[in-house]
Design a protein around this motif. Structure first.
Motif, mmCIF file in Angstrom:
data_model
loop_
_atom_site.group_PDB
_atom_site.id
_atom_site.type_symbol
_atom_site.label_atom_id
_atom_site.label_comp_id
_atom_site.label_asym_id
_atom_site.label_seq_id
_atom_site.Cartn_x
_atom_site.Cartn_y
_atom_site.Cartn_z
ATOM 1 N N GLU A 1 8.009 89.772 124.733
ATOM 2 C CA GLU A 1 7.940 91.195 125.016
ATOM 3 C C GLU A 1 8.958 91.618 126.078
ATOM 4 N N VAL A 2 9.621 92.735 125.840
ATOM 5 C CA VAL A 2 10.477 93.367 126.851
ATOM 6 C C VAL A 2 9.588 94.285 127.687
ATOM 7 N N ASN A 3 9.489 94.030 128.978
ATOM 8 C CA ASN A 3 8.561 94.805 129.812
ATOM 9 C C ASN A 3 9.260 95.615 130.906
ATOM 10 N N VAL A 4 10.561 95.915 130.684
ATOM 11 C CA VAL A 4 11.281 96.845 131.561
ATOM 12 C C VAL A 4 11.884 97.951 130.708
ATOM 13 N N ASP A 5 12.350 98.993 131.368
ATOM 14 C CA ASP A 5 12.927 100.132 130.662
ATOM 15 C C ASP A 5 14.330 99.827 130.162
ATOM 16 N N ASP A 6 14.650 100.350 128.985
ATOM 17 C CA ASP A 6 16.028 100.342 128.485
ATOM 18 C C ASP A 6 16.791 101.558 128.984
ATOM 19 N N ALA A 7 16.072 102.632 129.254
ATOM 20 C CA ALA A 7 16.687 103.884 129.704
ATOM 21 C C ALA A 7 15.742 104.602 130.654
ATOM 22 N N ALA A 8 16.324 105.344 131.585
ATOM 23 C CA ALA A 8 15.538 106.130 132.542
ATOM 24 C C ALA A 8 16.247 107.440 132.819
ATOM 25 N N ALA A 9 15.458 108.474 133.046
ATOM 26 C CA ALA A 9 15.999 109.793 133.400
ATOM 27 C C ALA A 9 15.140 110.386 134.510
ATOM 28 N N ALA A 10 15.751 111.229 135.324
ATOM 29 C CA ALA A 10 14.995 111.838 136.425
ATOM 30 C C ALA A 10 15.580 113.193 136.794
ATOM 31 N N LEU A 11 14.698 114.116 137.107
ATOM 32 C CA LEU A 11 15.054 115.367 137.764
ATOM 33 C C LEU A 11 14.600 115.256 139.205
ATOM 34 N N VAL A 12 15.438 115.669 140.150
ATOM 35 C CA VAL A 12 15.072 115.523 141.552
ATOM 36 C C VAL A 12 15.400 116.796 142.316
ATOM 37 N N LYS A 13 14.706 116.961 143.433
ATOM 38 C CA LYS A 13 15.013 118.035 144.376
ATOM 39 C C LYS A 13 15.365 117.397 145.716
ATOM 40 N N PHE A 14 16.503 117.784 146.269
ATOM 41 C CA PHE A 14 16.953 117.270 147.553
ATOM 42 C C PHE A 14 16.326 118.079 148.691
ATOM 43 N N GLU A 15 16.304 117.504 149.870
ATOM 44 C CA GLU A 15 15.746 118.193 151.032
ATOM 45 C C GLU A 15 16.532 119.457 151.375
ATOM 46 N N ASN A 16 17.820 119.481 151.037
ATOM 47 C CA ASN A 16 18.630 120.661 151.340
ATOM 48 C C ASN A 16 18.514 121.739 150.260
ATOM 49 N N GLY A 17 17.643 121.526 149.259
ATOM 50 C CA GLY A 17 17.426 122.512 148.220
ATOM 51 C C GLY A 17 18.205 122.288 146.946
ATOM 52 N N ALA A 18 19.167 121.374 146.952
ATOM 53 C CA ALA A 18 19.947 121.082 145.754
ATOM 54 C C ALA A 18 19.074 120.417 144.691
ATOM 55 N N LEU A 19 19.473 120.586 143.443
ATOM 56 C CA LEU A 19 18.792 119.939 142.323
ATOM 57 C C LEU A 19 19.654 118.810 141.788
ATOM 58 N N GLY A 20 18.988 117.747 141.299
ATOM 59 C CA GLY A 20 19.707 116.600 140.769
ATOM 60 C C GLY A 20 19.209 116.194 139.396
ATOM 61 N N VAL A 21 20.135 115.724 138.574
ATOM 62 C CA VAL A 21 19.814 115.202 137.244
ATOM 63 C C VAL A 21 20.424 113.807 137.135
ATOM 64 N N PHE A 22 19.588 112.823 136.817
ATOM 65 C CA PHE A 22 20.030 111.437 136.739
ATOM 66 C C PHE A 22 19.728 110.875 135.351
ATOM 67 N N GLU A 23 20.651 110.102 134.829
ATOM 68 C CA GLU A 23 20.440 109.415 133.552
ATOM 69 C C GLU A 23 21.028 108.018 133.652
ATOM 70 N N ALA A 24 20.247 107.022 133.281
ATOM 71 C CA ALA A 24 20.720 105.640 133.257
ATOM 72 C C ALA A 24 20.224 104.984 131.977
ATOM 73 N N THR A 25 21.123 104.343 131.256
ATOM 74 C CA THR A 25 20.728 103.712 130.001
ATOM 75 C C THR A 25 21.642 102.545 129.673
ATOM 76 N N ARG A 26 21.095 101.598 128.949
ATOM 77 C CA ARG A 26 21.872 100.510 128.375
ATOM 78 C C ARG A 26 22.020 100.696 126.867
ATOM 79 N N PHE A 27 21.748 101.903 126.399
ATOM 80 C CA PHE A 27 21.775 102.215 124.967
ATOM 81 C C PHE A 27 22.702 103.391 124.651
ATOM 82 N N ALA A 28 23.816 103.497 125.355
ATOM 83 C CA ALA A 28 24.793 104.557 125.104
ATOM 84 C C ALA A 28 26.026 103.929 124.462
ATOM 85 N N LYS A 29 26.017 103.844 123.146
ATOM 86 C CA LYS A 29 27.066 103.152 122.390
ATOM 87 C C LYS A 29 28.458 103.640 122.797
#
Length: 385
Positions: free
Chosen positions: A239-267
């Motif tokens: 069994e594979v028990n870790v993520d192949d891909a992850a994404a996140a929306l974040v808010k910074f303390e200074n009010g900025a917004l962040g979008v993160f994407e990490a994947t090992r499945f982007a051909k």
């Protein structure tokens, strides 16, 4: 005469090669009060580590990292082992009074990372985490522009870290795909770099919403065979028990917004590390595929001439670039580690701890843990350090 800083390095494959090269080339490019010495390299397999020592230029090799801590001729412990071993080695090294540099992510979770940070603070040793992308001259120059206010108030941070090396279902279940060894998948391996760049360039993150996915649930058992290659040991599936891909929306303390994407499945993406930052006065873009180039847009440019300009960050005014070649002559991936090791050696020389250090590693780990918890719960989560 320069003081010799004697290195004991644990691990000798991908990162071992990168770190060894950095130590060897560092005195060639930078004038320092100290000089690294490749004293001893450690690995479990005596034949393989012996060959690595000979190839990389180490004076000796060993098969037990604990023996390094007992030696008076070792000043720095360099940790390039799988993630689940980082805490044990780093804490023991700190207690032995050794300076430490550790590969990322710092630990398996925030609790471990905090223990490591406490240990180095108590011991008073110099400590760093190997987020080498901070030390790209273009990234350092982006930091300078942001600090000087060239972009104005920061509104957005976007990051992608895209790879494709495990997309084949027959690619084996190596240690990087086993939670008990690595902690997480693309989240900790790739997004860890993006989170560090975000904190370095924009500031602290206070809220996250995460999402993860494992596309291939089972794989044949196998082992890494150098770089990102692997060898299967048979047809038995596990069994594979870790993520192949992850994404996140974040808010910074200074009010900025962040979008993160990490994947090992982007051909087609071998190492697609990219960021964009938007501010009230301008924007920047950077990608590892063109690491010497920073894309910059400034609203103050005359109408008709506005647009993203390409800055080749190889001039003397660009951080670290002046240590290498004449303007216009590019540097590569390996030089990011040379710049990182320069910061480490300067820290040892001056006694002033550089960054990213174990505090950064802990804060990064808290964010990664919170993203993972948010993904599991399906709700937004506050980042609590």
């Amino acid at each position: 005469m320069k003081k010799k800083v004697r290195i004991g390095m644990i691990g000798y494959k991908f990162m071992g090669k990168a770190h060894s090269h950095a130590y060897r080339d560092l005195p060639f490019y930078f004038d320092m009060d100290v000089e690294p010495v490749l004293q001893t390299i450690v690995g479990r397999d005596p034949n393989s580590v012996k060959l690595a020592a000979e190839k990389f230029g180490w004076l000796s090799y060993d098969t037990d990292w604990r023996r390094l801590l007992e030696r008076d001729d070792i000043d720095v412990i360099d940790i390039g082992t799988p993630n689940h071993t980082h805490a044990e080695i780093a804490i023991a090294a700190a207690e032995a009074g050794k300076h430490i540099i550790c590969e990322k992510p710092l630990a398996m979770n925030a609790e471990q990372a905090m223990q490591m940070w406490k240990a180095v603070k108590k011991a008073g040793v110099i400590h760093m985490i190997s987020h080498n992308y901070r030390y790209v001259p273009a990234i350092q120059y982006a930091k300078k522009l942001i600090q000087e206010g060239a972009l104005g108030d920061i509104y957005h941070f976007r990051a992608q870290f895209l790879q494709d090396w495990i997309m084949d279902p027959s690619f084996p279940l190596v240690w990087r795909l086993r939670k008990e060894i690595t902690g997480s998948g693309a989240l900790g391996d790739l997004m860890a770099h993006s989170v560090d760049l975000a904190r370095f360039l924009v500031g602290e993150i206070k809220e996250v919403t995460g999402m993860t996915e494992t596309f291939i649930k089972q794989r044949p058992i196998g082992e890494m065979s150098g770089g990102l290659n692997a060898i299967s040991s048979g047809e038995t599936l596990a069994e594979v028990n870790v993520d192949d891909a992850a994404a996140a929306l974040v808010k910074f303390e200074n009010g900025a917004l962040g979008v993160f994407e990490a994947t090992r499945f982007a051909k087609g993406n071998r190492n697609g590390n990219r960021i964009e930052i938007n501010g009230s006065k301008g924007s920047i873009r950077w990608e590892m595929d063109n690491m010497n180039t920073l894309q910059l847009y400034l609203e103050g440019d005359p109408q008709g001439m506005q647009g993203f300009r390409s800055i080749t960050c190889t001039e003397n005014v660009h951080p670290y670039a002046g240590a290498y070649w004449p303007a216009g002559h590019h540097i590569g991936y390996e030089h990011t580690f040379i710049n990182l090791m320069h910061a480490l050696m300067e820290g040892i020389s001056t006694g002033i701890n550089p960054s990213p250090n174990f505090e950064d590693g802990y804060r990064n780990q808290v964010i990664l843990d919170t993203i993972e918890k948010s993904a599991s719960a399906g709700t937004m989560a506050k980042v609590i350090y």
